[in-house]
Motif scaffolding. Structure first.
Motif, PDB file in Angstrom:
ATOM      1  N   ALA A   1       0.835  -1.198   0.000  1.00  0.00           N
ATOM      2  CA  ALA A   1       0.000   0.000   0.000  1.00  0.00           C
ATOM      3  C   ALA A   1       0.871   1.249   0.000  1.00  0.00           C
ATOM      4  O   ALA A   1       1.808   1.361   0.806  1.00  0.00           O
ATOM      5  N   LYS A   2       0.554   2.180  -0.886  1.00  0.00           N
ATOM      6  CA  LYS A   2       1.289   3.445  -1.019  1.00  0.00           C
ATOM      7  C   LYS A   2       0.362   4.601  -0.650  1.00  0.00           C
ATOM      8  O   LYS A   2      -0.732   4.732  -1.195  1.00  0.00           O
ATOM      9  N   PHE A   3       0.800   5.465   0.282  1.00  0.00           N
ATOM     10  CA  PHE A   3       0.014   6.603   0.740  1.00  0.00           C
ATOM     11  C   PHE A   3       0.657   7.908   0.263  1.00  0.00           C
ATOM     12  O   PHE A   3       1.882   7.999   0.136  1.00  0.00           O
ATOM     13  N   GLY A   4      -0.190   8.928   0.027  1.00  0.00           N
ATOM     14  CA  GLY A   4       0.310  10.237  -0.390  1.00  0.00           C
ATOM     15  C   GLY A   4      -0.641  11.328   0.023  1.00  0.00           C
ATOM     16  O   GLY A   4      -1.702  11.086   0.601  1.00  0.00           O
ATOM     17  N   GLY A   5      -0.276  12.582  -0.270  1.00  0.00           N
ATOM     18  CA  GLY A   5      -1.114  13.723   0.078  1.00  0.00           C
ATOM     19  C   GLY A   5      -0.587  14.475   1.280  1.00  0.00           C
ATOM     20  O   GLY A   5       0.417  14.099   1.902  1.00  0.00           O
ATOM     21  N   ASP A   6      -1.280  15.560   1.644  1.00  0.00           N
ATOM     22  CA  ASP A   6      -0.831  16.421   2.734  1.00  0.00           C
ATOM     23  C   ASP A   6      -0.789  15.707   4.075  1.00  0.00           C
ATOM     24  O   ASP A   6       0.043  16.026   4.932  1.00  0.00           O
ATOM     25  N   MET A   7      -1.700  14.765   4.293  1.00  0.00           N
ATOM     26  CA  MET A   7      -1.772  14.074   5.582  1.00  0.00           C
ATOM     27  C   MET A   7      -0.789  12.918   5.692  1.00  0.00           C
ATOM     28  O   MET A   7      -0.581  12.375   6.780  1.00  0.00           O
ATOM     29  N   ALA A   8      -0.220  12.505   4.573  1.00  0.00           N
ATOM     30  CA  ALA A   8       0.708  11.374   4.591  1.00  0.00           C
ATOM     31  C   ALA A   8       2.048  11.808   5.177  1.00  0.00           C
ATOM     32  O   ALA A   8       2.444  12.971   5.088  1.00  0.00           O
ATOM     33  N   GLN A   9       2.731  10.874   5.794  1.00  0.00           N
ATOM     34  CA  GLN A   9       4.046  11.120   6.358  1.00  0.00           C
ATOM     35  C   GLN A   9       5.088  10.409   5.498  1.00  0.00           C
ATOM     36  O   GLN A   9       4.917   9.243   5.153  1.00  0.00           O
ATOM     37  N   GLU A  10       6.158  11.131   5.169  1.00  0.00           N
ATOM     38  CA  GLU A  10       7.151  10.590   4.238  1.00  0.00           C
ATOM     39  C   GLU A  10       7.721   9.257   4.707  1.00  0.00           C
ATOM     40  O   GLU A  10       7.929   8.342   3.913  1.00  0.00           O
ATOM     41  N   LYS A  11       7.931   9.132   6.014  1.00  0.00           N
ATOM     42  CA  LYS A  11       8.514   7.886   6.529  1.00  0.00           C
ATOM     43  C   LYS A  11       7.461   6.795   6.703  1.00  0.00           C
ATOM     44  O   LYS A  11       7.799   5.678   7.084  1.00  0.00           O
ATOM     45  N   ASN A  12       6.193   7.129   6.479  1.00  0.00           N
ATOM     46  CA  ASN A  12       5.107   6.149   6.619  1.00  0.00           C
ATOM     47  C   ASN A  12       4.248   6.110   5.362  1.00  0.00           C
ATOM     48  O   ASN A  12       3.025   6.108   5.433  1.00  0.00           O
TER      49      ASN A  12
END
Length: 428
Positions: free
Chosen positions: A405-416
């Protein structure tokens, strides 16, 4: 010897009869997840107060299980029944990570990987079913829940302590009436009443046939039942003792291999916050906290469902749009907020056992305390094995999954932002 043989036979027959009458149901999910940047899996939702706003696939960090035992205690030849129902739930998640550890020891509040976890007696109620099908019940139970499975989100949830009469046949619909009871935080007063009490009235009309599908209507109302000491202790509007109303209309239509449900909801006062976005489970509590709860209103539109395309493709989806309005926004906050999102889960069935699942989602929020909107997105891919032929396609369980699973956007954390692992989900 004959008497002994007879006693054994009677005992065996009694045990056999009781065993067959026992109904064992349940649910569980379990697995492991890793962070591509190192460490354990991080999750953006928890399936409780914070739903999986961008879908639950690849975003579940916990082991969670529900074990239910029910039994018909009495069954009369008239069709009447007395039954008892129990359900115990267990979970390991604490915050955004799983603190279970491999050396799990007991149950209770989790403070580290080797201490206890969450255990709850979620259902303990009895039910009398009349020959007509009408039911009288009392106790603690899951009541009238409506959910979006792919987000693990209950947009209606009347669970808790209460009593009611259900399935009253009106001809054009079935009527259910319940009184439910909620407690909230301490608002002062004497030690004998450390919590506030809020009774709720819950009225439902189900299965109204309109030719093209059916409609369910739900109305809830709640008002804090404060003691004199609690009333006297609060003089600055720090609690909400106004009557709140929650209204839901749901239109359900059958689709090939599934359904579509269109939902409209309006909530005021103590229901207002839970009726905004994917907050909490609407109806299982009544918020009497002060400040923004006073005069708060919210509304939302939800559409969700499942459909099958031919013999090899099916899809689940959900979409919602919600708005919040509050009279007392505070000095640094706006009076309104907006949240919306969409999740789709298409799947390709390779054979009667194996499938490939894609889950893609987008979520956006501009809350009263935010100067600008923020978003979150996710794309997850899973290879899955389940009894597709025997258990009915999209809902076939148990399902064993290997996911990324890949997350992105303003709420996403780069290390997570990138998670992978394996999971099983089952119900029976």
């Amino acid at each position: 010897m004959k008497l002994k043989t007879l006693a054994v036979a009677v005992t065996a027959a009694t045990i056999s009869s009781s065993a067959f009458a026992l109904d064992f149901n349940g649910y569980f999910r379990a697995g492991f997840g890793l962070n591509a940047d190192g460490g354990s899996q991080y999750c953006y939702g928890d399936g409780g107060p914070n739903a999986h706003v961008v879908g639950r696939l690849g975003d579940e960090c916990d082991t969670y299980a529900e074990l239910s035992l029910s039994q018909n205690v009495v069954e009369r030849n008239t069709g009447e029944k007395f039954s008892i129902h129990t359900l115990v739930a267990y979970g390991t998640q604490e915050g955004n990570t799983d603190q279970r550890g491999n050396s799990w020891q007991g149950v209770g509040e989790a403070t580290d990987p080797w201490s206890g976890q969450r255990l709850s007696f979620r259902e303990a109620y009895a039910k009398y079913t009349m020959a007509s099908g009408t039911e009288i019940w009392a106790g603690n139970r899951y009541y009238g829940r409506k959910d979006v499975h792919i987000n693990d989100w209950y947009y209606v949830n009347g669970s808790g302590y209460g009593a009611g009469v259900d399935s009253i046949d009106l001809g054009f619909a079935r009527l259910g009436v319940a009184v439910r009871h909620n407690k909230w935080h301490d608002v002062g007063g004497d030690d004998s009443q450390p919590y506030t009490s809020t009774p709720q009235l819950d009225v439902r009309l189900s299965g109204i046939d309109i030719g093209l599908g059916s409609i369910d209507l739900i109305a809830m109302g709640g008002k804090a039942n404060l003691s004199d000491a609690q009333e006297d202790a609060q003089t600055d509007d720090s609690y909400n003792d106004k009557t709140g109303v929650q209204l839901t209309a749901e239109w359900a239509v059958g689709l090939p291999g599934g359904f579509n449900k269109l939902v409209a909801q309006y909530s005021t006062e103590g229901y207002g916050w839970s009726g905004y976005g994917m907050n909490n489970h609407l109806g299982d509590s009544y918020n009497i906290g002060g400040g923004g709860d006073l005069g708060r209103k919210s509304w939302r539109i939800i559409d969700h469902g499942v459909v099958k395309f031919g013999s090899n493709v099916d899809m689940g989806w959900s979409a919602f749009y919600s708005q919040l309005d509050q009279d007392d926004a505070g000095d640094n906050n706006k009076s309104d907020g907006t949240r919306y999102g969409v999740t789709v889960r298409p799947r390709y069935l390779w054979n009667n056992t194996m499938s490939t699942i894609l889950e893609a989602a987008y979520y956006n929020a501009e809350d009263p305390w935010m100067s600008e909107s923020a978003d979150l997105n996710k794309v997850a891919l899973a290879q899955a094995w389940s009894p597709l032929q025997e258990k009915g396609g999209f809902w076939a369980r148990p399902e064993i999954r290997i996911f990324v699973a890949k997350f992105g956007g303003d709420m996403a954390q780069e290390k997570n932002d990138l998670m992978y692992g394996a999971q099983v989900e089952a119900w029976w």
